[in-house]
Write a protein that holds these residues in place. Structure first.
Motif, PDB file in Angstrom:
ATOM      1  N   UNK A  43       0.843  -1.198   0.000  1.00  0.00           N
ATOM      2  CA  UNK A  43       0.000   0.000   0.000  1.00  0.00           C
ATOM      3  C   UNK A  43       0.877   1.246   0.000  1.00  0.00           C
ATOM      4  N   UNK A  44       1.925   1.241   0.808  1.00  0.00           N
ATOM      5  CA  UNK A  44       2.833   2.377   0.828  1.00  0.00           C
ATOM      6  C   UNK A  44       3.509   2.587  -0.515  1.00  0.00           C
ATOM      7  N   UNK A  45       3.935   1.488  -1.146  1.00  0.00           N
ATOM      8  CA  UNK A  45       4.574   1.585  -2.451  1.00  0.00           C
ATOM      9  C   UNK A  45       3.597   2.135  -3.483  1.00  0.00           C
ATOM     10  N   UNK A  46       2.369   1.593  -3.500  1.00  0.00           N
ATOM     11  CA  UNK A  46       1.369   2.024  -4.478  1.00  0.00           C
ATOM     12  C   UNK A  46       1.003   3.491  -4.287  1.00  0.00           C
ATOM     13  N   UNK A  47       0.788   3.903  -3.039  1.00  0.00           N
ATOM     14  CA  UNK A  47       0.403   5.280  -2.777  1.00  0.00           C
ATOM     15  C   UNK A  47       1.539   6.252  -3.110  1.00  0.00           C
ATOM     16  N   UNK A  48       2.769   5.876  -2.794  1.00  0.00           N
ATOM     17  CA  UNK A  48       3.886   6.777  -3.095  1.00  0.00           C
ATOM     18  C   UNK A  48       4.024   6.971  -4.600  1.00  0.00           C
ATOM     19  N   UNK A  49       3.845   5.898  -5.364  1.00  0.00           N
ATOM     20  CA  UNK A  49       3.932   6.025  -6.815  1.00  0.00           C
ATOM     21  C   UNK A  49       2.700   6.719  -7.389  1.00  0.00           C
ATOM     22  N   UNK A  50       1.551   6.561  -6.735  1.00  0.00           N
ATOM     23  CA  UNK A  50       0.364   7.296  -7.181  1.00  0.00           C
ATOM     24  C   UNK A  50       0.576   8.791  -7.008  1.00  0.00           C
ATOM     25  N   UNK A  51       1.124   9.185  -5.850  1.00  0.00           N
ATOM     26  CA  UNK A  51       1.393  10.604  -5.605  1.00  0.00           C
ATOM     27  C   UNK A  51       2.416  11.134  -6.600  1.00  0.00           C
ATOM     28  N   UNK A  71      -4.974  14.208  -5.552  1.00  0.00           N
ATOM     29  CA  UNK A  71      -6.120  13.646  -6.284  1.00  0.00           C
ATOM     30  C   UNK A  71      -5.804  12.223  -6.751  1.00  0.00           C
ATOM     31  N   UNK A  72      -4.571  12.011  -7.255  1.00  0.00           N
ATOM     32  CA  UNK A  72      -4.187  10.679  -7.721  1.00  0.00           C
ATOM     33  C   UNK A  72      -4.199   9.669  -6.573  1.00  0.00           C
ATOM     34  N   UNK A  73      -3.745  10.086  -5.391  1.00  0.00           N
ATOM     35  CA  UNK A  73      -3.752   9.197  -4.226  1.00  0.00           C
ATOM     36  C   UNK A  73      -5.180   8.847  -3.809  1.00  0.00           C
ATOM     37  N   UNK A  74      -6.069   9.823  -3.796  1.00  0.00           N
ATOM     38  CA  UNK A  74      -7.451   9.566  -3.413  1.00  0.00           C
ATOM     39  C   UNK A  74      -8.131   8.632  -4.409  1.00  0.00           C
ATOM     40  N   UNK A  75      -7.866   8.838  -5.697  1.00  0.00           N
ATOM     41  CA  UNK A  75      -8.442   7.946  -6.711  1.00  0.00           C
ATOM     42  C   UNK A  75      -7.910   6.525  -6.544  1.00  0.00           C
ATOM     43  N   UNK A  76      -6.614   6.405  -6.258  1.00  0.00           N
ATOM     44  CA  UNK A  76      -6.023   5.081  -6.041  1.00  0.00           C
ATOM     45  C   UNK A  76      -6.622   4.407  -4.816  1.00  0.00           C
ATOM     46  N   UNK A 179     -11.203   1.772   4.737  1.00  0.00           N
ATOM     47  CA  UNK A 179     -11.221   2.759   3.665  1.00  0.00           C
ATOM     48  C   UNK A 179     -10.659   4.093   4.140  1.00  0.00           C
ATOM     49  N   UNK A 180     -10.955   4.469   5.382  1.00  0.00           N
ATOM     50  CA  UNK A 180     -10.415   5.717   5.929  1.00  0.00           C
ATOM     51  C   UNK A 180      -8.893   5.659   5.993  1.00  0.00           C
ATOM     52  N   UNK A 181      -8.354   4.500   6.357  1.00  0.00           N
ATOM     53  CA  UNK A 181      -6.902   4.342   6.398  1.00  0.00           C
ATOM     54  C   UNK A 181      -6.293   4.485   5.014  1.00  0.00           C
ATOM     55  N   UNK A 182      -6.972   3.949   4.007  1.00  0.00           N
ATOM     56  CA  UNK A 182      -6.478   4.092   2.641  1.00  0.00           C
ATOM     57  C   UNK A 182      -6.435   5.554   2.222  1.00  0.00           C
ATOM     58  N   UNK A 183      -7.528   6.272   2.488  1.00  0.00           N
ATOM     59  CA  UNK A 183      -7.573   7.687   2.119  1.00  0.00           C
ATOM     60  C   UNK A 183      -6.564   8.511   2.916  1.00  0.00           C
ATOM     61  N   UNK A 184      -6.407   8.184   4.196  1.00  0.00           N
ATOM     62  CA  UNK A 184      -5.429   8.909   5.013  1.00  0.00           C
ATOM     63  C   UNK A 184      -3.999   8.624   4.546  1.00  0.00           C
ATOM     64  N   UNK A 185      -3.756   7.400   4.104  1.00  0.00           N
ATOM     65  CA  UNK A 185      -2.443   7.073   3.548  1.00  0.00           C
ATOM     66  C   UNK A 185      -2.158   7.927   2.326  1.00  0.00           C
ATOM     67  N   UNK A 186      -3.158   8.036   1.446  1.00  0.00           N
ATOM     68  CA  UNK A 186      -2.989   8.882   0.272  1.00  0.00           C
ATOM     69  C   UNK A 186      -2.754  10.333   0.633  1.00  0.00           C
ATOM     70  N   UNK A 187      -3.463  10.815   1.650  1.00  0.00           N
ATOM     71  CA  UNK A 187      -3.306  12.203   2.075  1.00  0.00           C
ATOM     72  C   UNK A 187      -1.918  12.454   2.646  1.00  0.00           C
ATOM     73  N   UNK A 188      -1.452  11.536   3.488  1.00  0.00           N
ATOM     74  CA  UNK A 188      -0.123  11.684   4.095  1.00  0.00           C
ATOM     75  C   UNK A 188       0.969  11.627   3.029  1.00  0.00           C
ATOM     76  N   UNK A 189       0.866  10.673   2.125  1.00  0.00           N
ATOM     77  CA  UNK A 189       1.895  10.520   1.090  1.00  0.00           C
ATOM     78  C   UNK A 189       1.963  11.755   0.201  1.00  0.00           C
TER      79      UNK A 189
END
Length: 284
Positions: A43-51, A71-76, A179-189
């Motif tokens: 998840x960290x790898x995917x979100x970092x590359x999404x950002x 936006x890319x992180x939230x969509x991911x 799902x909240x953790x996923x969105x928060x991960x995207x926000x942090x990244x």
């Protein structure tokens, strides 16, 4: 050397960099607990590359890179959650597919970029000394939001970390938590693109939690050790990068690795496991 270092912290760019390190270390370390205990490091790898991919596309089309990366992180995150719940594929396989797609998009954008490659490299590796006051405000808001989420739903989070299915059967809103953790991960990244960089931040989403895993079984202590590890790695990495004139993002990641290596070497849990193994061998 110490006096020179103290004098350096009197300059606003260094002060902003130090504060960003504390906020980055805190936010990534909190998420690292979930990433490690739920065994979803990709998840960290995917979100970092999404950002990073979103930021590169933003630079191509003249959009603010931080906003496009967000936006890319939230969509991911919006795609990963339903895919993991509704398909028969293992979450690791889904994350691997998403990661490879995002990596392709990111490097395709890098290949197209010409005049702005220097800015893209800053997003890739991070540039702590170029942070603005608004960047610090964003980091502080994201870190505060994540901390409030953990404090507000600590009991529910404990159930979800133990077993998502049992949590759902017990009436815990596990899907909302996940799902909240996923969105928060995207926000942090996305908010930390300029601190550690899009290609290195996933290390901070894994290593602080992995460090805590070597030292404790208690969830509260797990969070505290992870926080200390992440913040310590960021601050020490900044100091090392300043003294030896090294890239700040890479220095932070190397310090996080060194802290994990020390925790692994002196882990009391490993010593207990080895002693139990010896006892079992002697009893046979």
């Amino acid at each position: 050397m110490v006096e020179h270092l103290i004098d350096a912290f009197s300059y606003p760019p260094i002060q902003r960099a130090a504060l960003a390190c504390v906020l980055c270390g805190a936010s990534c370390s909190l998420l690292s607990v979930f990433v490690v205990l739920m065994k979803i490091p990709l998840i960290g790898v995917s979100m970092s590359h999404a950002a990073f991919a979103g930021a590169v596309l933003g630079m191509l089309f003249g959009i603010n890179p931080t906003l496009s990366g967000f936006v890319a992180c939230l969509l991911t995150a919006g795609v990963l959650g339903p895919l993991a719940d509704r398909t028969e594929m293992a979450p690791e396989n889904i994350l691997g597919i998403v990661f490879s797609f995002l990596m392709g998009v990111a490097f395709l954008g890098m290949g197209i970029l010409t005049r702005t490659k220097a800015g893209a490299l800053n997003l890739m590796w991070g540039s702590l000394l170029s942070l603005s006051v608004s960047d610090i405000y964003i980091l502080a808001a994201v870190t505060l939001l994540l901390a409030l989420f953990v404090l507000s739903f600590f009991k529910e989070i404990r159930f979800v970390l133990f077993n998502r299915r049992l949590a759902a059967a017990s009436g815990v809103p596990e899907r909302m938590i996940y799902y909240s953790l996923l969105f928060l991960t995207g926000t942090v990244v996305s908010s930390n693109l300029s601190t550690v960089g899009g290609l290195l931040i996933f290390a901070l989403l894994v290593q602080p939690g992995a460090t805590a895993l070597q030292l404790t079984y208690n969830l509260k202590h797990f969070f505290l050790i992870s926080l200390a590890s992440g913040i310590g790695a960021c601050v020490l990495g900044l100091i090392v990068s300043y003294i030896f004139d090294l890239p700040s993002g890479a220095s932070v990641v190397l310090m996080a690795t060194a802290i994990f290596a020390a925790a692994y070497t002196f882990s009391p849990k490993r010593r207990i496991a080895r002693s139990q193994e010896k006892e079992q061998i002697l009893c046979r």
